[in-house]
Design an enzyme around this catalytic site. Structure first.
Site, mmCIF file in Angstrom:
data_model
loop_
_atom_site.group_PDB
_atom_site.id
_atom_site.type_symbol
_atom_site.label_atom_id
_atom_site.label_comp_id
_atom_site.label_asym_id
_atom_site.label_seq_id
_atom_site.Cartn_x
_atom_site.Cartn_y
_atom_site.Cartn_z
ATOM 1 N N GLY A 110 3.971 -1.739 2.178
ATOM 2 C CA GLY A 110 4.246 -1.714 0.736
ATOM 3 C C GLY A 110 3.052 -1.239 -0.079
ATOM 4 O O GLY A 110 2.433 -0.213 0.188
ATOM 5 N N GLY A 111 2.705 -2.052 -1.083
ATOM 6 C CA GLY A 111 1.597 -1.688 -1.963
ATOM 7 C C GLY A 111 0.278 -1.556 -1.223
ATOM 8 O O GLY A 111 -0.633 -0.865 -1.679
ATOM 9 N N GLY B 183 -4.660 37.777 3.824
ATOM 10 C CA GLY B 183 -4.772 36.827 2.716
ATOM 11 C C GLY B 183 -5.789 35.745 3.022
ATOM 12 O O GLY B 183 -6.430 35.198 2.116
ATOM 13 N N ALA B 184 -5.926 35.428 4.313
ATOM 14 C CA ALA B 184 -6.861 34.362 4.685
ATOM 15 C C ALA B 184 -8.298 34.753 4.334
ATOM 16 O O ALA B 184 -9.132 33.887 4.066
ATOM 17 C CB ALA B 184 -6.725 34.038 6.170
HETATM 18 C C1 HXC Z 1 4.502 -13.250 1.628
HETATM 19 C C2 HXC Z 1 3.942 -12.652 3.761
HETATM 20 C C3 HXC Z 1 4.206 -11.298 3.478
HETATM 21 C C4 HXC Z 1 4.627 -10.956 2.167
HETATM 22 C C5 HXC Z 1 3.576 -11.436 5.530
HETATM 23 N N1 HXC Z 1 3.573 -12.699 5.050
HETATM 24 N N2 HXC Z 1 3.972 -10.567 4.587
HETATM 25 N N3 HXC Z 1 4.076 -13.618 2.849
HETATM 26 N N4 HXC Z 1 4.763 -11.956 1.266
HETATM 27 N N5 HXC Z 1 4.861 -9.690 1.807
HETATM 28 C C6 HXC Z 1 3.167 -13.918 5.746
HETATM 29 C C7 HXC Z 1 4.159 -14.346 6.819
HETATM 30 O O1 HXC Z 1 5.164 -15.159 6.251
HETATM 31 C C8 HXC Z 1 3.241 -15.160 7.756
HETATM 32 O O2 HXC Z 1 3.020 -16.428 7.181
HETATM 33 C C9 HXC Z 1 1.933 -14.401 7.679
HETATM 34 O O3 HXC Z 1 1.975 -13.661 6.458
HETATM 35 C C10 HXC Z 1 1.749 -13.436 8.824
HETATM 36 O O4 HXC Z 1 2.896 -12.571 8.909
HETATM 37 P P1 HXC Z 1 3.655 -12.271 10.291
HETATM 38 O O5 HXC Z 1 4.942 -11.620 9.954
HETATM 39 O O6 HXC Z 1 3.701 -13.506 11.111
HETATM 40 O O7 HXC Z 1 2.636 -11.256 10.968
HETATM 41 P P2 HXC Z 1 2.947 -9.941 11.809
HETATM 42 O O8 HXC Z 1 4.000 -10.249 12.841
HETATM 43 O O9 HXC Z 1 1.620 -9.458 12.277
HETATM 44 O O10 HXC Z 1 3.582 -8.909 10.804
HETATM 45 C C11 HXC Z 1 2.867 -8.447 9.664
HETATM 46 C C12 HXC Z 1 3.793 -7.599 8.759
HETATM 47 C C13 HXC Z 1 5.061 -8.391 8.435
HETATM 48 C C14 HXC Z 1 4.149 -6.301 9.497
HETATM 49 C C15 HXC Z 1 2.964 -7.237 7.515
HETATM 50 O O11 HXC Z 1 4.708 -9.720 7.982
HETATM 51 C C16 HXC Z 1 5.916 -7.739 7.372
HETATM 52 O O12 HXC Z 1 6.644 -6.808 7.668
HETATM 53 N N6 HXC Z 1 5.829 -8.280 6.146
HETATM 54 C C17 HXC Z 1 6.626 -7.778 5.041
HETATM 55 C C18 HXC Z 1 6.213 -6.393 4.632
HETATM 56 C C19 HXC Z 1 6.901 -5.896 3.386
HETATM 57 O O13 HXC Z 1 7.994 -5.376 3.469
HETATM 58 N N7 HXC Z 1 6.279 -6.199 2.219
HETATM 59 C C20 HXC Z 1 6.821 -5.984 0.886
HETATM 60 C C21 HXC Z 1 6.534 -4.540 0.546
HETATM 61 S S1 HXC Z 1 7.091 -4.130 -1.065
HETATM 62 P P3 HXC Z 1 2.659 -17.714 8.060
HETATM 63 O O14 HXC Z 1 2.706 -18.840 7.076
HETATM 64 O O15 HXC Z 1 3.718 -17.786 9.130
HETATM 65 O O16 HXC Z 1 1.302 -17.505 8.610
HETATM 66 C C22 HXC Z 1 5.690 -3.824 -1.902
HETATM 67 C C23 HXC Z 1 5.936 -3.216 -3.268
HETATM 68 C C24 HXC Z 1 4.800 -2.408 -3.751
HETATM 69 O O17 HXC Z 1 4.632 -4.044 -1.472
HETATM 70 C C25 HXC Z 1 5.220 -1.185 -4.532
HETATM 71 C C26 HXC Z 1 5.045 0.084 -3.732
HETATM 72 C C27 HXC Z 1 5.203 1.352 -4.552
#
Ligand code: HXC
Length: 510
Positions: A169-170, A404-405
């Site tokens: 994401g961000g 051109g290069a």
């Molecule tokens: C809250 C989060 C989180 C999130 C991870 N955690 N991502 N908590 N918000 N976005 C927490 C998990 O609950 C977990 O908590 C701990 O962090 C570790 O995550 P795991 O999933 O256990 O780790 P891993 O298996 O290594 O996977 C990491 C990951 C995955 C690939 C980053 O967590 C994931 O896919 N997260 C979501 C990614 C996502 O889609 N984010 C939103 C994007 S939108 P505990 O308590 O169990 O330790 C965005 C908008 C921005 O960002 C705008 C863009 C233009």
């Protein structure tokens, strides 16, 4: 009084533990360092000053009111790298996966604002899952504030992103708007969203490595500018890069002590070009023999290897290098090489880093794959970038400069200040064989006649002298004098100043 001091020490102790020992151990077990360990390694010893250690989030949904960790998942502050000030933030994966809340964003914003106000570089260490899901739009708004500041600072202060864990994401979009991104092999990933969400949305089964590992982003997508084997190596290389970079767009390049004089010659360069014009040679040898002490920091060394980009120093002053690489695809310009070099040229121009260009290019790569992929627009990016550059441009044609290069690769016509050619240079619209076969198509059935035509064309055009007669080449130089002459040219150009008509900004073909 002692009690109060002890309380502060205790509060600090708790904050430094982030998400707790169990999560720190898990971080180490994955081969990753913690946010504070990373900062300690990257910055000069004892130079880190932390801010906002006790900031908490304000979310009450999903039971978050009971789940608070001081610092809220990001460690921020400033320190020095070899004595020069840098602002830093490091995501703490042990706290809610380093995800960004409203207050976490405000901590980063504070550092971004300070870096810009004080005109010093900012380095972000990323290990984070994007917007904190529990906070919804408050987190999205926080990212907007980060993105806006990324853009405001672009071209004013260097912004570096280091990806040290799974980032989504961000936490990939903000890095994408900074100047350079570095990753660690096998432990860092960049994707818009992770494999689990991909499976849900598209039913595609993919591993994190396949979706966004360092190997993908340094060879296929070109999102990342370099990859290293572990956190330690990566952070030490960031220190090395920072030594090359100016602190802002008006500071001028750093000057380092140089132990290798610039007046010597290197006779080995006189035999670098093979007798056979179709035989490759390693252009990196010329780059390394031109820079001080052979110290060259290559950018995107695994992507579009037909062009080399990176930083070196000449006479102790940082210089950007762009060089066609005959070892890969004969050094041809294709879409990837054009985009890679264009972005590098623009970075150098933003920060007043002079550019040295070494040319050995047979032209643009023809064919449907390239045309359908937008070669015209991508090639135009490089042409545009060189043409708009106002930094000193020194160009050396070592062998081919076809079509051109020739124009694109910092030729005199588009703004090259000093354009040298080795006596082995061949400056023409195309190679002798292609040219003869077009001009004398009717003679194609007679191999002897065509061979003679090719030879005639070679003798007439396969040299630097026709360009030199017109002043398009300032001098035909001995290869062994290249470092000396490039150094003198850069010295001579130090106060270069160009007047350009006012405009809001240009409209580079994106
Ligand atoms: C809250 C989060 C989180 C999130 C991870 N955690 N991502 N908590 N918000 N976005 C927490 C998990 O609950 C977990 O908590 C701990 O962090 C570790 O995550 P795991 O999933 O256990 O780790 P891993 O298996 O290594 O996977 C990491 C990951 C995955 C690939 C980053 O967590 C994931 O896919 N997260 C979501 C990614 C996502 O889609 N984010 C939103 C994007 S939108 P505990 O308590 O169990 O330790 C965005 C908008 C921005 O960002 C705008 C863009 C233009």
């Amino acid at each position: 009084m002692h009690e109060i001091l002890d309380q502060l020490a205790q509060r600090r102790e708790v904050a430094r533990l982030g998400g707790g020992q169990k999560r720190i151990d898990a971080q180490h077990a994955r081969g990753k360092l913690t946010a504070r360990e990373r900062l300690a390694l990257m910055l000069d010893e004892g130079s880190f000053e932390e801010f906002d250690m006790f900031v908490d989030h304000r979310c009450t949904d999903f039971g978050m009111a009971e789940s608070k960790v001081p610092g809220d998942g990001v460690v921020t502050g400033w320190g020095t790298i070899n004595g020069r000030c840098v602002y830093v933030f490091a995501k703490d994966f042990t706290v809610f996966g380093g995800s960004l809340s409203e207050t976490h964003a405000q901590k980063i914003n504070k550092i971004q604002d300070m870096a810009l106000k004080n005109r010093a570089p900012i380095i972000g260490l990323f290990d984070a899952g994007g917007a904190r899901i529990q906070e919804g739009v408050a987190a999205l708004g926080g990212y907007g504030e980060v993105f806006k500041r990324n853009v405001r600072a672009s071209g004013v202060i260097p912004q570096i992103s280091v990806i040290l864990g799974p980032c989504a994401g961000g936490d990939v979009y903000s890095p994408a708007m900074t100047d350079f991104i570095f990753m660690v092999r096998d432990t860092s990933y960049m994707f818009v969203t992770g494999p689990d969400v991909v499976k849900t949305v598209t039913n595609e089964s993919v591993t994190a490595e396949q979706l966004g590992g360092a190997s993908i982003h340094t060879t296929k997508s070109s999102i990342a500018d370099g990859a290293f084997d572990n956190d330690v190596e990566c952070l030490l290389q960031v220190r090395r890069l920072m030594d090359f970079l100016p602190v802002n767009n008006t500071s001028g390049v750093p000057e380092m002590a140089s132990f290798q004089g610039t007046s010597g010659i290197d006779e080995s360069l006189d035999t670098l070009i093979p007798d056979n014009p179709n035989k490759p040679y390693d252009m990196k040898e010329l780059v390394v023999k031109t820079v001080d002490e052979g110290d060259f920091f290559e950018i995107q060394d695994s992507f579009a290897k037909n062009i080399i980009t990176g930083f070196g120093r000449i006479g102790g002053r940082t210089t950007g290098f762009v060089a066609n690489q005959p070892m890969v695809l004969a050094g041809v310009l294709d879409s990837d090489a054009s985009r890679k070099a264009a972005r590098f040229v623009r970075f150098c121009d933003c920060f007043n880093i002079p550019i040295v260009t070494f040319v050995d290019v047979p032209g643009f790569l023809p064919g449907t794959a390239q045309e359908y992929g937008g070669l015209i627009k991508h090639g135009a990016k490089l042409l545009f970038a060189y043409s708009e550059a106002s930094v000193p441009l020194v160009t050396v044609i070592t062998r081919k400069a076809y079509g051109g290069a020739y124009d694109v690769m910092a030729s005199k016509h588009i703004g090259g200040d000093i354009n040298y050619a080795w006596p082995t240079a061949e400056i023409a619209v195309m190679g002798p064989k292609g040219a003869a076969e077009i001009l004398y198509r009717s003679e194609l059935s007679d191999p002897d006649r065509i061979a003679k035509r090719i030879k005639d064309y070679e003798e007439r055009f396969a040299n630097p002298f026709i360009a030199a007669e017109r002043g398009y080449i300032d001098e035909v130089i001995m290869p062994h004098s290249t470092r000396r002459l490039v150094a003198r040219a850069l010295d001579m150009l130090r106060s270069k100043s160009l007047d350009r008509p006012w405009r809001k900004h240009d409209n580079i073909p994106l």
